[in-house]
Design an enzyme around this catalytic site. Structure first.
Site, PDB file in Angstrom:
ATOM      1  N   TRP A  34       0.624  -1.122   0.141  1.00 41.58           N
ATOM      2  CA  TRP A  34      -0.089   0.035  -0.077  1.00 41.58           C
ATOM      3  C   TRP A  34       0.770   1.294  -0.033  1.00 41.58           C
ATOM      4  O   TRP A  34       1.770   1.284   0.669  1.00 41.58           O
ATOM      5  CB  TRP A  34      -0.745   0.158   1.202  1.00 41.58           C
ATOM      6  CG  TRP A  34      -1.251   1.302   1.507  1.00 41.58           C
ATOM      7  CD1 TRP A  34      -0.890   2.356   2.338  1.00 41.58           C
ATOM      8  CD2 TRP A  34      -2.824   1.935   1.178  1.00 41.58           C
ATOM      9  NE1 TRP A  34      -1.799   3.393   2.291  1.00 41.58           N
ATOM     10  CE2 TRP A  34      -2.954   3.075   1.753  1.00 41.58           C
ATOM     11  CE3 TRP A  34      -3.714   1.462   0.345  1.00 41.58           C
ATOM     12  CZ2 TRP A  34      -3.962   3.973   1.444  1.00 41.58           C
ATOM     13  CZ3 TRP A  34      -4.931   2.069   0.159  1.00 41.58           C
ATOM     14  CH2 TRP A  34      -4.866   3.166   0.752  1.00 41.58           C
ATOM     15  N   ASN A  36       0.130   5.961   0.097  1.00 38.86           N
ATOM     16  CA  ASN A  36      -0.657   6.981  -0.013  1.00 38.86           C
ATOM     17  C   ASN A  36       0.360   8.157  -0.282  1.00 38.86           C
ATOM     18  O   ASN A  36       1.140   8.195  -0.927  1.00 38.86           O
ATOM     19  CB  ASN A  36      -1.755   7.145   1.020  1.00 38.86           C
ATOM     20  CG  ASN A  36      -1.399   7.261   2.444  1.00 38.86           C
ATOM     21  OD1 ASN A  36      -0.982   5.832   2.899  1.00 38.86           O
ATOM     22  ND2 ASN A  36      -1.403   8.090   3.213  1.00 38.86           N
ATOM     23  N   ASP A  37       0.136   9.151   0.555  1.00 36.85           N
ATOM     24  CA  ASP A  37       0.649  10.295   0.287  1.00 36.85           C
ATOM     25  C   ASP A  37       2.376  10.586  -0.328  1.00 36.85           C
ATOM     26  O   ASP A  37       2.879   9.866   0.469  1.00 36.85           O
ATOM     27  CB  ASP A  37       0.727  11.352   1.397  1.00 36.85           C
ATOM     28  CG  ASP A  37      -0.712  11.526   2.087  1.00 36.85           C
ATOM     29  OD1 ASP A  37      -1.434  10.574   1.658  1.00 36.85           O
ATOM     30  OD2 ASP A  37      -0.701  12.280   3.019  1.00 36.85           O
ATOM     31  N   PHE A  98       3.881   9.601   9.969  1.00 34.77           N
ATOM     32  CA  PHE A  98       2.864  10.214   8.981  1.00 34.77           C
ATOM     33  C   PHE A  98       3.311  11.339   7.877  1.00 34.77           C
ATOM     34  O   PHE A  98       4.697  11.479   8.112  1.00 34.77           O
ATOM     35  CB  PHE A  98       1.655  10.898   9.834  1.00 34.77           C
ATOM     36  CG  PHE A  98       0.605   9.882  10.045  1.00 34.77           C
ATOM     37  CD1 PHE A  98       0.679   8.662  10.076  1.00 34.77           C
ATOM     38  CD2 PHE A  98      -0.722  10.592  10.226  1.00 34.77           C
ATOM     39  CE1 PHE A  98      -0.647   7.737  10.415  1.00 34.77           C
ATOM     40  CE2 PHE A  98      -1.903   9.681  10.578  1.00 34.77           C
ATOM     41  CZ  PHE A  98      -1.768   8.372  10.484  1.00 34.77           C
ATOM     42  N   SER A  99       2.614  11.891   7.209  1.00 32.78           N
ATOM     43  CA  SER A  99       3.075  12.650   6.067  1.00 32.78           C
ATOM     44  C   SER A  99       4.036  13.867   6.639  1.00 32.78           C
ATOM     45  O   SER A  99       3.876  14.444   7.867  1.00 32.78           O
ATOM     46  CB  SER A  99       2.079  13.119   5.219  1.00 32.78           C
ATOM     47  OG  SER A  99       1.484  12.126   4.542  1.00 32.78           O
ATOM     48  N   ARG A 165      -1.417  17.857  11.882  1.00 29.94           N
ATOM     49  CA  ARG A 165      -0.206  16.868  11.145  1.00 29.94           C
ATOM     50  C   ARG A 165       0.098  17.846   9.714  1.00 29.94           C
ATOM     51  O   ARG A 165      -0.270  18.516   9.202  1.00 29.94           O
ATOM     52  CB  ARG A 165      -1.167  15.697  10.737  1.00 29.94           C
ATOM     53  CG  ARG A 165      -2.277  15.764  10.030  1.00 29.94           C
ATOM     54  CD  ARG A 165      -2.667  14.160   9.919  1.00 29.94           C
ATOM     55  NE  ARG A 165      -3.910  14.157   9.044  1.00 29.94           N
ATOM     56  CZ  ARG A 165      -5.281  13.890   9.966  1.00 29.94           C
ATOM     57  NH1 ARG A 165      -5.083  14.190  11.258  1.00 29.94           N
ATOM     58  NH2 ARG A 165      -6.427  14.121   9.101  1.00 29.94           N
ATOM     59  N   ASP A 166       0.938  16.905   9.075  1.00 35.77           N
ATOM     60  CA  ASP A 166       1.544  17.207   7.674  1.00 35.77           C
ATOM     61  C   ASP A 166       2.333  18.232   7.519  1.00 35.77           C
ATOM     62  O   ASP A 166       1.963  19.294   6.793  1.00 35.77           O
ATOM     63  CB  ASP A 166       0.184  17.204   6.614  1.00 35.77           C
ATOM     64  CG  ASP A 166      -0.620  15.940   6.875  1.00 35.77           C
ATOM     65  OD1 ASP A 166      -0.187  14.837   7.352  1.00 35.77           O
ATOM     66  OD2 ASP A 166      -1.716  15.989   6.322  1.00 35.77           O
ATOM     67  N   GLU A 218      -5.773  18.746   4.934  1.00 40.04           N
ATOM     68  CA  GLU A 218      -4.587  17.839   5.104  1.00 40.04           C
ATOM     69  C   GLU A 218      -3.565  18.352   4.207  1.00 40.04           C
ATOM     70  O   GLU A 218      -4.012  19.310   3.243  1.00 40.04           O
ATOM     71  CB  GLU A 218      -4.728  16.188   5.063  1.00 40.04           C
ATOM     72  CG  GLU A 218      -6.045  15.604   5.816  1.00 40.04           C
ATOM     73  CD  GLU A 218      -6.146  14.138   5.622  1.00 40.04           C
ATOM     74  OE1 GLU A 218      -5.921  13.608   6.497  1.00 40.04           O
ATOM     75  OE2 GLU A 218      -6.356  13.820   4.334  1.00 40.04           O
TER      76      GLU A 218
HETATM   77  C1  FRU Z   1      -3.581  12.241   4.066  1.00 43.64           C
HETATM   78  C2  FRU Z   1      -3.271  11.786   5.091  1.00 43.64           C
HETATM   79  C3  FRU Z   1      -2.195  12.735   6.051  1.00 43.64           C
HETATM   80  C4  FRU Z   1      -1.627  11.644   6.971  1.00 43.64           C
HETATM   81  C5  FRU Z   1      -1.527  10.487   6.152  1.00 43.64           C
HETATM   82  C6  FRU Z   1      -1.425   9.174   7.079  1.00 43.64           C
HETATM   83  O1  FRU Z   1      -3.966  11.211   2.913  1.00 43.64           O
HETATM   84  O2  FRU Z   1      -4.597  11.482   5.899  1.00 43.64           O
HETATM   85  O3  FRU Z   1      -3.127  13.729   6.732  1.00 43.64           O
HETATM   86  O4  FRU Z   1      -0.565  12.302   7.451  1.00 43.64           O
HETATM   87  O5  FRU Z   1      -2.377  10.547   5.132  1.00 43.64           O
HETATM   88  O6  FRU Z   1      -1.216   8.139   6.027  1.00 43.64           O
END
Ligand code: FRU
Length: 496
Positions: A34, A36-37, A98-99, A165-166, A218
């Site tokens: 998997w 994501n960001d 996380f991101s 976050r982020d 986000e």
């Molecule tokens: C965005 C998000 C961020 C977070 C990350 C977690 O897609 O939800 O806010 O840091 O993914 O995987």
């Protein structure tokens, strides 16, 4: 012999009628699991780094860690070992990574590096403890991101919140400070902080509670961006949030000024979206680009949280990244608007074939091409036609339809009959965006890549990114005119 030939022919028919391999060719996907960001997009010493949210243990979201890939040209990527894994805490909990972002601390402001070493990387990420806390932490690397050391006094920014976050950090040379944008997602608020050493952060200002608030906020980023054709820069604030079609996710942006402390947006009477498709999210710009690279470059995650965990690529990998996009602003009568184009390096790969020039199509034209991975350029003058459309990835009844309606000036991308759509009730959809013709013409550049479509309209004034999952393999293209004939000024296709 004849029998063998029959078996061979049967096998070939069977294979060609078989379900597609969805893995894209020129969009980066990790070998397995998997994603994501994108996190920590940074350039250093001839190498572009793509760190990303990654689950090392499975093909659904979980165990969030940072994966790592590098590229010399932003097109061909090489996967490297895991960069930042999740880690255990002394109280038995686990911190997920996380991101966040990565910066080159060339002045060694953090003090993490040897004297006179100008190539130290610092990662600024959200340390996430499930159900308990989110704060910002840092880690550093002296070997171009291959190995990382976490700072022993983490976290460096903690508001005692569960949702915070982020972080995205830029160097603001005018004041010799680092500037961080970070979100309070549930409050639709971006906070701006400054720091001299990446360790101590002081709140400067806040921006928020405007624009699209249909979903949490986000992945913010603040970027200096040039205005096309002018010797002028503005500031671009991007936030991942809601979509024009309620309930989905997208990215919105604001254009404005930044004085080193506060972001002040231009007056805008509509919500501005980065991408009008369903599958472009969490995009952030590269840090530390070469001085001659005036336009910021961004990569986004191709997916939508609404169904991301269920897309049918999941047997080995799940999720992908967009091609790298160059960004600039265009001054229009309604204000500054974002323009995006695939990075030029993409044009250097593969072979382009001109398939039509100044051709009139009176009803349907079956393009003499079949395939699932290509870069297509089409310019059409609809003349007196009511509409025209382009059927992609077509095999019998299965096709993805891109249609332009002249009266409403609406371009739509219809994936309702594109192949697999039933794996999630929210997937089957039609995207729509208003784009006026320019001098009577519509210019489309379509990056089609097995299961990803990125459609750039009118030189990047609008972009639509969508997953589609064709099940067949004829991959035909047809162009249709409705009401009256259309003129195809040009059609060219580059294959990879
Ligand atoms: C965005 C998000 C961020 C977070 C990350 C977690 O897609 O939800 O806010 O840091 O993914 O995987």
């Amino acid at each position: 012999m004849k029998q063998l030939l029959t078996i061979f022919c049967f096998l070939m028919t069977f294979i060609s009628g078989m379900a597609q391999d969805f893995r894209p060719v020129f969009h980066y996907t990790p070998p397995q699991n998997w994603v994501n960001d994108p996190n920590g997009l940074v350039y250093l010493d001839g190498e572009y780094h793509l760190f990303y949210q990654y689950n090392p243990f499975g093909n659904k979201w979980g165990h969030m860690s940072w994966g790592h890939a590098v590229s010399k040209n932003l097109v061909k990527w090489e996967t490297l070992p895991l960069a930042l894994p999740e880690y255990p805490n002394s109280d038995g909990t686990t911190t997920m990574v996380f991101s966040g972002c990565v910066v080159v601390d060339s002045l060694n402001t953090s003090g993490f590096f040897e004297k006179d070493f100008h190539k130290g990387l610092v990662a600024i990420y959200t340390s996430h403890i499930e159900g308990k806390a989110q704060h910002q932490s840092i880690a550093y690397s002296s070997d171009k991101g291959r190995t990382w050391q976490r700072y022993d006094k983490n976290p460096v920014l903690d508001l005692g919140m569960k949702d915070f976050r982020d972080p995205n950090v830029i160097w603001y040379a005018e004041r010799n400070v680092w500037i961080m944008t970070v979100v309070k997602p549930l409050e639709y608020t971006v906070q701006l902080y400054e720091s001299k050493d990446l360790k101590t952060w002081v709140l400067l200002s806040e921006f928020g509670k405007q624009g699209d608030m249909t979903k949490i906020w986000e992945c913010p980023s603040l970027t200096k961006i040039p205005v096309e054709g002018k010797n002028q820069y503005k500031w671009l604030l991007m936030i991942s949030s809601g979509h024009r079609q309620k309930g989905y996710l997208a990215m919105q942006y604001f254009v404005g000024d930044f004085d080193g402390k506060q972001f002040v947006p231009q007056k805008q009477d509509e919500i501005l979206y980065v991408d009008e498709g369903k599958d472009f999210y969490a995009g952030i710009p590269f840090s530390n680009l070469r001085a001659n690279q005036k336009m910021p470059i961004m990569i986004g995650w191709v997916n939508d949280w609404e169904y991301a965990n269920d897309i049918p690529t999941g047997k080995t990998w799940r999720g992908a990244f967009s091609v790298a996009r160059e960004m600039a602003l265009r001054l229009t009568p309604s204000g500054y608007r974002l323009i995006q184009k695939p990075v030029q390096a993409l044009q250097k790969v593969g072979k382009s074939v001109l398939l039509a020039k100044n051709s009139i199509i009176s009803s349907v034209w079956k393009v003499p091409f079949q395939g699932y991975s290509y870069d297509l350029i089409l310019e059409v003058q609809p003349q007196k036609a009511e509409a025209f459309s382009l059927r992609l990835f077509q095999s019998g009844q299965e096709a993805t339809l891109i249609r332009y309606d002249v009266a409403s000036q609406e371009l739509s991308l219809d994936r309702t009959k594109s192949g697999l759509v039933d794996f999630h009730p929210r997937f089957s959809s039609i995207e729509r965006v208003k784009v006026p013709l320019q001098k009577g013409k519509l210019h489309l550049r379509i990056l089609a890549d097995k299961s990803i479509l990125e459609v750039y309209v009118q030189g990047g004034e609008k972009v639509m990114t969508d997953w589609v999952f064709p099940t067949k393999s004829e991959g035909e293209i047809a162009i249709l005119a409705e009401g009256s004939s259309i003129k195809v000024n040009t059609l060219s296709i580059r294959t990879f």
